[in-house]
Design an enzyme around this catalytic site. Sequence first.
Site, PDB file in Angstrom:
ATOM      1  N   ASP A 104       3.477   9.204  -0.668  1.00  0.00           N
ATOM      2  CA  ASP A 104       2.246   8.491  -0.310  1.00  0.00           C
ATOM      3  C   ASP A 104       1.977   7.424  -1.361  1.00  0.00           C
ATOM      4  O   ASP A 104       2.073   7.704  -2.559  1.00  0.00           O
ATOM      5  CB  ASP A 104       1.067   9.477  -0.288  1.00  0.00           C
ATOM      6  CG  ASP A 104       0.031   9.120   0.778  1.00  0.00           C
ATOM      7  OD1 ASP A 104      -0.059   7.937   1.134  1.00  0.00           O
ATOM      8  OD2 ASP A 104      -0.681  10.028   1.232  1.00  0.00           O
ATOM      9  N   HIS A 111       0.822  -1.225   0.000  1.00  0.00           N
ATOM     10  CA  HIS A 111       0.000   0.000   0.000  1.00  0.00           C
ATOM     11  C   HIS A 111       0.849   1.264   0.000  1.00  0.00           C
ATOM     12  O   HIS A 111       0.343   2.348  -0.252  1.00  0.00           O
ATOM     13  CB  HIS A 111      -0.938  -0.012   1.214  1.00  0.00           C
ATOM     14  CG  HIS A 111      -2.014  -1.049   1.104  1.00  0.00           C
ATOM     15  ND1 HIS A 111      -3.330  -0.745   0.817  1.00  0.00           N
ATOM     16  CD2 HIS A 111      -1.967  -2.400   1.186  1.00  0.00           C
ATOM     17  CE1 HIS A 111      -4.034  -1.853   0.752  1.00  0.00           C
ATOM     18  NE2 HIS A 111      -3.234  -2.877   0.980  1.00  0.00           N
TER      19      HIS A 111
END
Length: 452
Positions: free
Chosen positions: A357, A152
């Site tokens: 991110d 992720h």
Amino acid sequence: MSRLVVISNRIPKDDAPAGGLVFALDELLSKRGGIWIGADDPSDSRKDGLKQIGAGAYDRFVFQLSHAEHEKYYHGYANSALWPTFHSRRDLMRHRADWFAVYYDVNSRVASLIANMLKPDDIVWIHDYHFLPLASKLREWKVTNQIGFFLHIPFPSRTDINALPEHTMLPDWLAAFDLVGLQTQRDVAACREYLRQTGEVELLISGGRVQRQHRTFAINSFPIGVDADAIAKAAGTAHADVAERVKTAGPLILGVDRLDYSKGLIQRVEGFGRYLDFYNSEGLRPTYLQIAPVSRGDVTAYQDIRQQLDEIAGSVNGSHADLDWTPIRYVRRNVSRDVISGLYRHADICLVTPLADGMNLVAKEFIAAQAPEDPGVLILSQFAGAAEQMEDALPVNPFDTDSIAAAIAKAISMPIDERKERYLSQSRSVFSEDIAWWGRTYLDRLASMAVA
Ligand code: GDG
């Protein structure tokens, strides 16, 4: 259909904390069914075996760790060594051999628990950096099932990853999966480059496949999505109440992030301060509402960021606040999902400015929640994985606080036609490449590896 067995560190409990991964997997498993295995809250002593904690649309099981194990595996190796390294923050990386030993041991133990309960045609889907060695351990138990992995967070650069002493084991760990799923093309390129540099693999041309000794596996990107329809619905329902609660004297600028140093919160507040100092030529009284629930509060780097944020937000408010205006409202409490959806709809601007991110679900949730006839503006860091799909957001370099200030000024004065045009283009991918699309696409690709 084969049974799906999902493994991730975090698993929803009654008091589930905020986090992108948990929401994404809960949505997927609620629709498809299967088993979810995750970590229980730590206890005084370690207990063996899996404990069932829920049944329903899908079954939930937990493995149990002692406080000492949790400290070293979770706060230590996962969040003080791997997380900063994978987010380009080698300066914050701390490494201890005993942290790694426990991390590795937890992976071995979880592998033995899973190996004992798997049926021959189960599909195993392992999530995130807590379980990098898990498939290699399952293979030692002679598990031949299809095993997928999804990371992720960003795949680090070669230089960053070489700082981890254990990185020499990473090619073996990755090759034990059948499919390594990453968020973006940029991550796939970084992963292939890293493997190429190790010299022990052959990068095949077709389908992102990689050959290592006797195993072939694939590395592909699967940008994670959100449950856009549900968010749009919740936003419509919650909007009026939220608007009543959040009264502002000017435009509402919103930020929603776990309190994490990767999210660029300090630079964001500075950027807003610069907007008020130099770009607010019309003398507007905007409100910047930052929701930032505390996360990993036991790790020193997280205590530091919290203190810095308190100071900088206090300083900007001190310079600009008036008797009837507080420019920054900073909420550290966890806010309900419905209220967050209503806030997205009510806000004029959403600031998503991470320094690094994997994807950033907030960017997609904000777009999903907009009213098409009067949409707000998304300001998006070029370093969020979401920037690869959402080209019509207002881009910023989050390290350049002037670029944040200028983007706020541009967003505030953006004509309605441009807002609609940008919204339309972003909403297309947010609604079509949603969470169900992500799960389906990943699992189809994993299944295709069985026949490749
Ligand atoms: C990891 C990767 C990747 C936040 N505050 C509250 C709250 N939230 C929700 C948001 C959003 C989620 O938390 C945060 O998701 P992000 O994607 O922004 O970030 P991470 O938690 O770091 O997630 C990330 C993600 O995994 C999925 O792959 O995108 O890159 O780092 O859903 O709405 N939710 C509630 N109250 C809050 O106060 N209810």
